[in-house]
Enzyme design. Sequence first.
Site, mmCIF file in Angstrom:
data_model
loop_
_atom_site.group_PDB
_atom_site.id
_atom_site.type_symbol
_atom_site.label_atom_id
_atom_site.label_comp_id
_atom_site.label_asym_id
_atom_site.label_seq_id
_atom_site.Cartn_x
_atom_site.Cartn_y
_atom_site.Cartn_z
ATOM 1 N NE ARG A 37 41.600 43.220 36.440
ATOM 2 C CZ ARG A 37 41.709 43.910 37.566
ATOM 3 N NH1 ARG A 37 40.635 44.414 38.141
ATOM 4 N NH2 ARG A 37 42.890 44.099 38.111
ATOM 5 N N GLY A 348 44.881 47.290 36.673
ATOM 6 C CA GLY A 348 43.707 47.705 35.912
ATOM 7 C C GLY A 348 43.861 49.082 35.308
ATOM 8 N N GLY A 371 48.418 44.638 41.857
ATOM 9 C CA GLY A 371 48.941 44.257 43.165
ATOM 10 C C GLY A 371 49.474 42.840 43.133
#
Length: 393
Positions: A37, A348, A371
Amino acid sequence: MKLLNIKKLEIKDKKVFIRCDFNVPMDEFGNISDDRRIRSAVATINYCLDQDCAVILASGEVDEKYSLAPVARRLQQLLKRHVALAPAVVDDATLKLAADLPRHEVLLLENIRYEMGETKNDAKFSEKLASMADFYVNDAFGVSHRSHASVEGITKFFDDKHKAAGFLLEREIQFFGKLIDEPVRPFAAIVGGSKVSGKLEALVNLLPKVDKVFIGGGMAFTFLKQLGYDIGASLVEDELLEEAQNIMDEAKKLGVKFYLPIDVVAADKFAEDAVSKIVTAQEIPKGWMGLDIGPATVRLYREGLNDVQTVLWNGPMGVYEMEKFARGSSKIAHFVADSYATTVVGGGDTADLVQRINVDEEMTFISTGGGASLELLEGKILPGVAQLITKPE
Ligand code: AMP
């Protein structure tokens, strides 16, 4: 869906506020175990620095106790330049640092979750954040399904000439857009992990889009319990049993093949040194908990996945962080990675898992949002994206 493009903004020499998603997994020693990320945000940050901007970065860590200091250090290595970590999010000292920030400098605000206003989408807090910069860029795909102050509220303080999607957000939205519009079939969703409540709702909406669903992880036990199995002390959300039934009924109605684990690795406690054994789903001992899918389930799932052309995988098959309960996830990951299907990994934990066993390069697309990607596939417009859609002229 076309998004406001960062390249169209006149940001030269200006101050830019970039909302990133630096919520990264840490190992037991406090090291960042998957920095995907952070790496994914570098393109947008560098673009702004190349435009001679001063760059303010904001991100949350779900645990509001965490400082973003480890993120600042990793970011500094990746950007090969100094990254200043602000003492807070919006206190006077931080606001002054932001106001005085010279071009080519990067300031990372502290964990935005330190401020209650973030999750409450508090307008005053959004305004304070917005006051720091001339431009707003959202590059935090992983939290764009949340109506939070730095994601949704803040967009209202910038007009279309002063806000845009970053490169990462743009890439994710385009990829999932194509995946919903024209998936190559059969299309399978593999859904695992522990957040039952969030994922059941997503499953309902996903059912009309997919041909097969494979359930694993902690969420499987809510279904198994509803089917009348004795699941021992396994993870379960009793208030969702009815919902689980609805999902199974709906799958049947729609002709979606719905797979549940037929065996599990059961353990006497939630720990690495637990006593464990492989049992069928019917024979979980009293007081024991299922912490991974078993070998028969792995074989069954491989069989079912054999002819699939598109795979979306969200959530691990077991407690992959503990070696003893990582086999199921690892076997499925290798199988998915080796297949010629379009393989999409979201979330993740799932991204972390495929990276740990070195199959991340074999996947077609690894999304930074679990999500968020599920909600996109359900056909929802994400709150953090809604204000960044280009309006017809
Ligand atoms: P999620 O954030 O919903 O994707 O869930 C990921 C987490 O689910 C991981 O930390 C796993 O350890 C956990 N998990 C997977 N399988 C199980 C299980 N059978 N029981 C409890 N937790 C699980």
